[in-house]
Every structure is written in C-alpha cells, then in structure tokens.
Design a protein around this motif. Structure first.
Motif, PDB file in Angstrom:
ATOM      1  N   UNK A  98       0.833  -1.203   0.000  1.00  0.00           N
ATOM      2  CA  UNK A  98       0.000   0.000   0.000  1.00  0.00           C
ATOM      3  C   UNK A  98       0.866   1.251   0.000  1.00  0.00           C
ATOM      4  N   UNK A  99       0.197   2.374  -0.232  1.00  0.00           N
ATOM      5  CA  UNK A  99       0.803   3.707  -0.073  1.00  0.00           C
ATOM      6  C   UNK A  99       2.117   3.876  -0.824  1.00  0.00           C
ATOM      7  N   UNK A 100       2.178   3.453  -2.070  1.00  0.00           N
ATOM      8  CA  UNK A 100       3.400   3.657  -2.838  1.00  0.00           C
ATOM      9  C   UNK A 100       3.267   4.769  -3.866  1.00  0.00           C
ATOM     10  N   UNK A 101       2.032   5.018  -4.322  1.00  0.00           N
ATOM     11  CA  UNK A 101       1.839   6.084  -5.319  1.00  0.00           C
ATOM     12  C   UNK A 101       1.976   7.439  -4.631  1.00  0.00           C
ATOM     13  N   UNK A 102       2.811   8.311  -5.221  1.00  0.00           N
ATOM     14  CA  UNK A 102       3.073   9.617  -4.607  1.00  0.00           C
ATOM     15  C   UNK A 102       2.322  10.751  -5.295  1.00  0.00           C
ATOM     16  N   UNK A 103       2.005  10.574  -6.591  1.00  0.00           N
ATOM     17  CA  UNK A 103       1.364  11.667  -7.333  1.00  0.00           C
ATOM     18  C   UNK A 103       0.481  11.091  -8.426  1.00  0.00           C
ATOM     19  N   UNK A 104      -0.616  11.769  -8.704  1.00  0.00           N
ATOM     20  CA  UNK A 104      -1.455  11.421  -9.847  1.00  0.00           C
ATOM     21  C   UNK A 104      -1.810  12.715 -10.558  1.00  0.00           C
ATOM     22  N   UNK A 119      -1.128  10.346 -15.486  1.00  0.00           N
ATOM     23  CA  UNK A 119       0.251  10.048 -15.109  1.00  0.00           C
ATOM     24  C   UNK A 119       0.232   9.676 -13.639  1.00  0.00           C
ATOM     25  N   UNK A 120       0.692   8.475 -13.342  1.00  0.00           N
ATOM     26  CA  UNK A 120       0.662   8.002 -11.957  1.00  0.00           C
ATOM     27  C   UNK A 120       2.102   7.701 -11.550  1.00  0.00           C
ATOM     28  N   UNK A 121       2.519   8.231 -10.408  1.00  0.00           N
ATOM     29  CA  UNK A 121       3.933   8.198 -10.035  1.00  0.00           C
ATOM     30  C   UNK A 121       4.209   7.329  -8.817  1.00  0.00           C
ATOM     31  N   UNK A 122       5.304   6.574  -8.896  1.00  0.00           N
ATOM     32  CA  UNK A 122       5.894   5.953  -7.717  1.00  0.00           C
ATOM     33  C   UNK A 122       7.249   6.644  -7.581  1.00  0.00           C
TER      34      UNK A 122
END
Length: 268
Positions: free
Chosen positions: A147-153, A219-222
């Motif tokens: 969980x909780x790995x995406x930082x920005x969308x 755009x989805x960021x890790x």
C-alpha cells in the motif's frame, strides 16, 4: 498435497494486470529494527519448474536491470529500510509468471525469498463512449502487493492535436491540501474516486458535455517514476430522448417498446 516439508508452501501473493499497465511487487522484510539492504536479486520464471532469468539485481548500492526487463524494471523499495520492492512498467503478455525476490540484509547471513505471481490480462480498451449528461469513470491504478506507494497522480485533457493540455485533476501526497481541483471546464465535476493509499488514482467525471470529448492522460507516479495511461472519450448525443414522441398506445405498444422498436415512431 500436504505431505511436503512444512514451510515450503509459502502462498505467494497474486497480481492481475492488463497489458501496458505497471505493477509493483513488494519485497519487504519484517524486522524489529530498520536494516540496510545488502543485496537483492529479482528472478523471473514462467512457472515453478522453469529456468529463471534475471529481472534486476542490486548490490553495493548499485541497481542493475537486465535483459528484456532492462528499461522497464526499477528498484523502488527504500534500501535503507528492509525494502527491495520492484516496479515493472509497461507489462507484456510474456511477463506472466513467477517473480522471486531474494533479499539479504546487512549483517544477516540468511537470504529471504519472496515470490509474487503475475497474471497478465489483455489490454483494456482505450475508448470510452458516454452520453451527454451522464457520469463516467476513468480508471488508472498501479496493481501492487504494497500500500501507499503512489506519490502523485496527474490527469490531463486535450480536445485535439493542437490545443493546449488542461489539468483535469492533480494529486500530490506531499501537498497538505492533498488534491488540486481544476478551475476550468472541469470545475466541480471531477472527483478522485480511487483510493490513493491503495495506489489507485481513478476519477469520475459528472454531467458530461460535448466539449469533454477528447484525450485524457493519467500520469501516476511511484517516486519519480511515471506510468502513463491514455483514454479517448467519445461523447454521443442521446438519440432516444429526441426521437421518442408520445404516440397513443396500441395493444402492441408495450410489446414494441420491449423489443426496442421505439425508434420507428418517427416514420409517420
């Protein structure tokens, strides 16, 4: 089949992703104290009995992606904190199989193995058809065992080839405000429906207008790594509402409506 040695039947997490999506495979070692990761080997095999190939290895603070995974595999775990997790981008059908993380922590001789099974589904259709006034969901997520790995969308919209892109919605976990609603054409009509803590940045667009037709890019960021998804939205007029005229009911009237014959009404 329980006569095997205890401890060998580690049930591995399973992830299902569509071709072209990104997937995050966790490799976190539970320890009471935080430890530096000494070495990580990520191996791939088609099935349990198949030969393995390297996806990526990490040692001496150096991360080396390999082979056909070279431009698509990234170590995204915090190697200072027991974490050797892997992000694999632009997943292909040939990537289906078993990924095994072999991880060693500083001052521990034991190598821990963590398998993940990856199932790859056909590419999701990129085209969405929506009627004027309706609500539409646009999906964008990274499948992950963590969980909780995406930082920005960041969702952008462009109505055609030469128009400027507009922000539909952007979310940054570092910003206190959380998400930023756009003020343009999407004002008060867009909501983040995905649960960011589960790496899902899907949105909902309400009261669709003809002018919403165009290309939506998520755009989805890790961390700094960006995965992209494009959706083409086609907005159609609702033919029915304009062509159904109140005709006197006949005994076959109900029948006709059930058979979807309403649209013969305007042939008077």
């Amino acid at each position: 089949r329980s006569q095997g040695l205890p401890g060998l039947t580690v049930s591995s997490p399973q992830l299902r992703v569509h071709v072209g999506e990104s997937v995050l495979m966790g490799c976190v070692v539970q320890r009471t104290e935080e430890k530096h990761v000494d070495r990580v080997d990520w191996l791939f095999s088609k099935d349990k009995d198949d030969a393995s190939e390297y996806v990526l290895f990490y040692y001496s603070n150096l991360s080396v992606p390999t082979g056909r995974f070279q431009n698509r595999s990234h170590l995204v775990g915090d190697t200072f904190h027991n974490d050797g997790s892997l992000l694999l981008q632009d997943v292909q059908k040939a990537d289906e199989g078993i990924y095994t993380c072999e991880i060693r922590l500083k001052n521990e001789s034991m190598v821990m193995k963590k398998p993940v099974e990856l199932w790859v589904l056909p590419e999701e259709p990129r085209d969405l058809r929506v009627r004027v006034g309706d609500t539409t969901q646009m999906r964008c997520s990274i499948q992950s065992t963590e969980e909780k790995r995406v930082t920005k969308v960041n969702w952008m919209f462009s109505s055609g080839s030469h128009t400027e892109e507009e922000t539909v919605l952007s979310y940054d976990s570092n910003m206190r405000s959380g998400k930023f609603q756009s003020l343009g054409r999407f004002r008060n009509r867009v909501d983040l429906t995905g649960d960011i803590s589960r790496n899902d940045g899907s949105i909902k667009l309400q009261t669709v207008k003809e002018s919403d037709q165009g290309i939506y890019t998520c755009s989805i960021y890790v961390g700094k790594l960006e995965s992209r998804k494009t959706i083409v939205l086609h907005v159609v007029q609702d033919e029915f509402q304009r062509t159904i005229s109140p005709t006197p009911p006949t005994d076959k009237g109900q029948q006709g409506i059930l058979n979807g014959n309403q649209h013969h009404h305007h042939h008077h």
